[in-house]
Design a protein around this motif. Structure first.
Motif, PDB file in Angstrom:
ATOM      1  N   VAL A   1      42.948  53.165 -11.732  1.00 49.94           N
ATOM      2  CA  VAL A   1      42.882  52.253 -12.880  1.00 49.94           C
ATOM      3  C   VAL A   1      41.916  51.127 -12.565  1.00 49.94           C
ATOM      4  O   VAL A   1      42.046  50.464 -11.531  1.00 49.94           O
ATOM      5  CB  VAL A   1      44.288  51.655 -13.173  1.00 49.94           C
ATOM      6  CG1 VAL A   1      44.221  50.608 -14.259  1.00 49.94           C
ATOM      7  CG2 VAL A   1      45.265  52.750 -13.532  1.00 49.94           C
ATOM      8  N   TYR A   2      40.924  50.922 -13.435  1.00 49.75           N
ATOM      9  CA  TYR A   2      40.060  49.754 -13.302  1.00 49.75           C
ATOM     10  C   TYR A   2      40.852  48.566 -13.833  1.00 49.75           C
ATOM     11  O   TYR A   2      41.455  48.639 -14.904  1.00 49.75           O
ATOM     12  CB  TYR A   2      38.759  49.950 -14.076  1.00 49.75           C
ATOM     13  CG  TYR A   2      37.799  48.822 -13.904  1.00 49.75           C
ATOM     14  CD1 TYR A   2      37.146  48.623 -12.703  1.00 49.75           C
ATOM     15  CD2 TYR A   2      37.545  47.940 -14.943  1.00 49.75           C
ATOM     16  CE1 TYR A   2      36.256  47.574 -12.529  1.00 49.75           C
ATOM     17  CE2 TYR A   2      36.660  46.895 -14.787  1.00 49.75           C
ATOM     18  CZ  TYR A   2      36.022  46.713 -13.584  1.00 49.75           C
ATOM     19  OH  TYR A   2      35.158  45.673 -13.417  1.00 49.75           O
ATOM     20  N   GLU A   3      40.863  47.451 -13.112  1.00 48.93           N
ATOM     21  CA  GLU A   3      41.822  46.380 -13.372  1.00 48.93           C
ATOM     22  C   GLU A   3      41.811  45.813 -14.793  1.00 48.93           C
ATOM     23  O   GLU A   3      42.832  45.326 -15.251  1.00 48.93           O
ATOM     24  CB  GLU A   3      41.665  45.249 -12.359  1.00 48.93           C
ATOM     25  CG  GLU A   3      40.414  44.432 -12.516  1.00 48.93           C
ATOM     26  CD  GLU A   3      40.383  43.256 -11.554  1.00 48.93           C
ATOM     27  OE1 GLU A   3      41.448  42.789 -11.127  1.00 48.93           O
ATOM     28  OE2 GLU A   3      39.287  42.805 -11.229  1.00 48.93           O
ATOM     29  N   ARG A   4      40.720  45.887 -15.503  1.00 48.59           N
ATOM     30  CA  ARG A   4      40.693  45.293 -16.843  1.00 48.59           C
ATOM     31  C   ARG A   4      40.674  46.338 -17.969  1.00 48.59           C
ATOM     32  O   ARG A   4      40.482  46.002 -19.124  1.00 48.59           O
ATOM     33  CB  ARG A   4      39.482  44.381 -16.968  1.00 48.59           C
ATOM     34  CG  ARG A   4      39.595  43.194 -16.042  1.00 48.59           C
ATOM     35  CD  ARG A   4      38.561  42.140 -16.346  1.00 48.59           C
ATOM     36  NE  ARG A   4      38.743  41.039 -15.437  1.00 48.59           N
ATOM     37  CZ  ARG A   4      37.832  40.631 -14.575  1.00 48.59           C
ATOM     38  NH1 ARG A   4      36.681  41.225 -14.513  1.00 48.59           N
ATOM     39  NH2 ARG A   4      38.068  39.615 -13.786  1.00 48.59           N
ATOM     40  N   ASP A   5      40.897  47.588 -17.631  1.00 49.49           N
ATOM     41  CA  ASP A   5      40.836  48.685 -18.598  1.00 49.49           C
ATOM     42  C   ASP A   5      42.013  48.621 -19.573  1.00 49.49           C
ATOM     43  O   ASP A   5      43.167  48.752 -19.194  1.00 49.49           O
ATOM     44  CB  ASP A   5      40.850  50.020 -17.856  1.00 49.49           C
ATOM     45  CG  ASP A   5      40.633  51.213 -18.761  1.00 49.49           C
ATOM     46  OD1 ASP A   5      40.626  51.051 -19.993  1.00 49.49           O
ATOM     47  OD2 ASP A   5      40.470  52.314 -18.216  1.00 49.49           O
ATOM     48  N   VAL A   6      41.710  48.425 -20.850  1.00 45.01           N
ATOM     49  CA  VAL A   6      42.753  48.271 -21.873  1.00 45.01           C
ATOM     50  C   VAL A   6      43.465  49.600 -22.173  1.00 45.01           C
ATOM     51  O   VAL A   6      44.647  49.618 -22.505  1.00 45.01           O
ATOM     52  CB  VAL A   6      42.161  47.652 -23.159  1.00 45.01           C
ATOM     53  CG1 VAL A   6      41.207  48.615 -23.845  1.00 45.01           C
ATOM     54  CG2 VAL A   6      43.261  47.226 -24.118  1.00 45.01           C
ATOM     55  N   ILE A   7      42.774  50.714 -22.036  1.00 43.22           N
ATOM     56  CA  ILE A   7      43.337  52.018 -22.404  1.00 43.22           C
ATOM     57  C   ILE A   7      44.502  52.404 -21.497  1.00 43.22           C
ATOM     58  O   ILE A   7      45.442  53.057 -21.934  1.00 43.22           O
ATOM     59  CB  ILE A   7      42.240  53.108 -22.375  1.00 43.22           C
ATOM     60  CG1 ILE A   7      41.123  52.773 -23.356  1.00 43.22           C
ATOM     61  CG2 ILE A   7      42.817  54.487 -22.652  1.00 43.22           C
ATOM     62  CD1 ILE A   7      41.562  52.630 -24.810  1.00 43.22           C
ATOM     63  N   THR A   8      44.481  51.978 -20.242  1.00 41.57           N
ATOM     64  CA  THR A   8      45.548  52.363 -19.315  1.00 41.57           C
ATOM     65  C   THR A   8      46.898  51.750 -19.680  1.00 41.57           C
ATOM     66  O   THR A   8      47.925  52.192 -19.179  1.00 41.57           O
ATOM     67  CB  THR A   8      45.187  51.975 -17.870  1.00 41.57           C
ATOM     68  OG1 THR A   8      44.965  50.567 -17.813  1.00 41.57           O
ATOM     69  CG2 THR A   8      43.946  52.715 -17.419  1.00 41.57           C
ATOM     70  N   GLY A   9      46.907  50.780 -20.556  1.00 40.50           N
ATOM     71  CA  GLY A   9      48.159  50.177 -21.015  1.00 40.50           C
ATOM     72  C   GLY A   9      48.610  50.702 -22.359  1.00 40.50           C
ATOM     73  O   GLY A   9      49.554  50.187 -22.956  1.00 40.50           O
ATOM     74  N   GLN A  10      47.931  51.724 -22.857  1.00 40.81           N
ATOM     75  CA  GLN A  10      48.256  52.278 -24.183  1.00 40.81           C
ATOM     76  C   GLN A  10      49.068  53.562 -24.049  1.00 40.81           C
ATOM     77  O   GLN A  10      48.901  54.266 -23.070  1.00 40.81           O
ATOM     78  CB  GLN A  10      46.971  52.556 -24.966  1.00 40.81           C
ATOM     79  CG  GLN A  10      46.085  51.351 -25.148  1.00 40.81           C
ATOM     80  CD  GLN A  10      46.781  50.218 -25.872  1.00 40.81           C
ATOM     81  OE1 GLN A  10      47.498  50.430 -26.829  1.00 40.81           O
ATOM     82  NE2 GLN A  10      46.592  49.008 -25.388  1.00 40.81           N
ATOM     83  N   PRO A  11      49.880  53.921 -24.975  1.00 35.49           N
ATOM     84  CA  PRO A  11      50.386  53.085 -26.059  1.00 35.49           C
ATOM     85  C   PRO A  11      51.122  51.872 -25.490  1.00 35.49           C
ATOM     86  O   PRO A  11      51.754  51.949 -24.449  1.00 35.49           O
ATOM     87  CB  PRO A  11      51.355  53.978 -26.825  1.00 35.49           C
ATOM     88  CG  PRO A  11      51.198  55.345 -26.284  1.00 35.49           C
ATOM     89  CD  PRO A  11      50.467  55.253 -24.998  1.00 35.49           C
ATOM     90  N   SER A  12      51.005  50.764 -26.188  1.00 36.07           N
ATOM     91  CA  SER A  12      51.501  49.490 -25.654  1.00 36.07           C
ATOM     92  C   SER A  12      52.972  49.247 -25.984  1.00 36.07           C
ATOM     93  O   SER A  12      53.358  48.137 -26.287  1.00 36.07           O
ATOM     94  CB  SER A  12      50.633  48.347 -26.171  1.00 36.07           C
ATOM     95  OG  SER A  12      50.665  48.339 -27.578  1.00 36.07           O
ATOM     96  N   ILE A  13      53.770  50.294 -25.912  1.00 37.08           N
ATOM     97  CA  ILE A  13      55.212  50.171 -26.117  1.00 37.08           C
ATOM     98  C   ILE A  13      55.883  50.632 -24.821  1.00 37.08           C
ATOM     99  O   ILE A  13      56.296  51.782 -24.685  1.00 37.08           O
ATOM    100  CB  ILE A  13      55.683  51.038 -27.311  1.00 37.08           C
ATOM    101  CG1 ILE A  13      54.817  50.779 -28.536  1.00 37.08           C
ATOM    102  CG2 ILE A  13      57.155  50.784 -27.608  1.00 37.08           C
ATOM    103  CD1 ILE A  13      55.029  51.777 -29.642  1.00 37.08           C
ATOM    104  N   PRO A  14      55.966  49.743 -23.816  1.00 36.19           N
ATOM    105  CA  PRO A  14      56.459  50.166 -22.507  1.00 36.19           C
ATOM    106  C   PRO A  14      57.891  50.681 -22.502  1.00 36.19           C
ATOM    107  O   PRO A  14      58.289  51.404 -21.600  1.00 36.19           O
ATOM    108  CB  PRO A  14      56.313  48.920 -21.634  1.00 36.19           C
ATOM    109  CG  PRO A  14      55.988  47.804 -22.529  1.00 36.19           C
ATOM    110  CD  PRO A  14      55.568  48.353 -23.844  1.00 36.19           C
ATOM    111  N   LEU A  15      58.681  50.335 -23.493  1.00 34.60           N
ATOM    112  CA  LEU A  15      60.053  50.848 -23.536  1.00 34.60           C
ATOM    113  C   LEU A  15      60.078  52.330 -23.908  1.00 34.60           C
ATOM    114  O   LEU A  15      61.002  53.045 -23.543  1.00 34.60           O
ATOM    115  CB  LEU A  15      60.895  50.049 -24.531  1.00 34.60           C
ATOM    116  CG  LEU A  15      61.113  48.586 -24.158  1.00 34.60           C
ATOM    117  CD1 LEU A  15      61.863  47.867 -25.263  1.00 34.60           C
ATOM    118  CD2 LEU A  15      61.860  48.463 -22.839  1.00 34.60           C
ATOM    119  N   LEU A  16      59.059  52.795 -24.628  1.00 36.69           N
ATOM    120  CA  LEU A  16      59.021  54.191 -25.057  1.00 36.69           C
ATOM    121  C   LEU A  16      58.119  55.062 -24.186  1.00 36.69           C
ATOM    122  O   LEU A  16      58.305  56.272 -24.135  1.00 36.69           O
ATOM    123  CB  LEU A  16      58.552  54.285 -26.510  1.00 36.69           C
ATOM    124  CG  LEU A  16      59.446  53.615 -27.553  1.00 36.69           C
ATOM    125  CD1 LEU A  16      58.830  53.755 -28.931  1.00 36.69           C
ATOM    126  CD2 LEU A  16      60.846  54.197 -27.525  1.00 36.69           C
TER     127      LEU A  16
END
Length: 163
Positions: free
Chosen positions: A106-121
């Protein structure tokens, strides 16, 4: 018959002979192990995760599986770059069990690696290794290390060139 069933059937019809030929080639060699590593970037990383899980479960490539009298010890691994989340917590546990050699770069500022942004699901599988601007790699960063990393809000950071 649904489109999903038709597409999965077509993919299975295409891949199964190729996987069978891999098994046959391995069966005729004297090697005790035969590593298969799937890899990909972004959506390709998500597909690599699914492929590794498929190879590890549905196709009988799990370590220590046997065919006839000869042991086939296929080791399945996965290395992804900029992969989004693929499944929920039970899915991530299954992937971690079936594909223990799974690394997400993971590149530290990569937004895609946090998607989908619903960590509970959604939950990532595998070990995360974060790469920063200077090329430093932090495997399995702690909470404190994550706190001091840049925020994952940059679409340009998802470029394959950053990896």
């Amino acid at each position: 018959m649904s489109i999903r069933t038709q597409v999965l059937g077509a993919i299975a019809d295409y891949l199964n002979p190729k996987i069978s030929s891999l098994k046959d080639a391995h069966y005729h060699t004297q090697r005790e192990d035969f590593p298969i590593i799937t890899t990909g970037h972004s959506l390709g990383g998500a597909l690599a995760c699914l492929s590794a899980l498929d190879l590890g479960t549905l196709q009988g490539f799990r370590p220590g599986s046997t065919e006839g009298k000869k042991s086939t010890s296929f080791e399945v691994g996965c290395v992804t770059f900029g992969q989004p989340r693929v499944g929920n917590r039970p899915f991530a546990r299954l992937v971690d069990r079936v594909v223990p050699a799974f690394i997400r770069i993971v590149y530290e500022r990569d937004v895609i690696t946090g998607q989908p942004s619903i960590p509970l699901l959604f939950k990532h599988a595998g070990l995360e290794a974060v790469v920063d601007d200077k090329g430093n790699c932090i495997p399995d960063p702690s909470f404190v290390e994550r706190t001091f990393m840049g925020s994952r809000t940059n679409f340009a950071s998802h470029s394959l060139g950053k990896y």
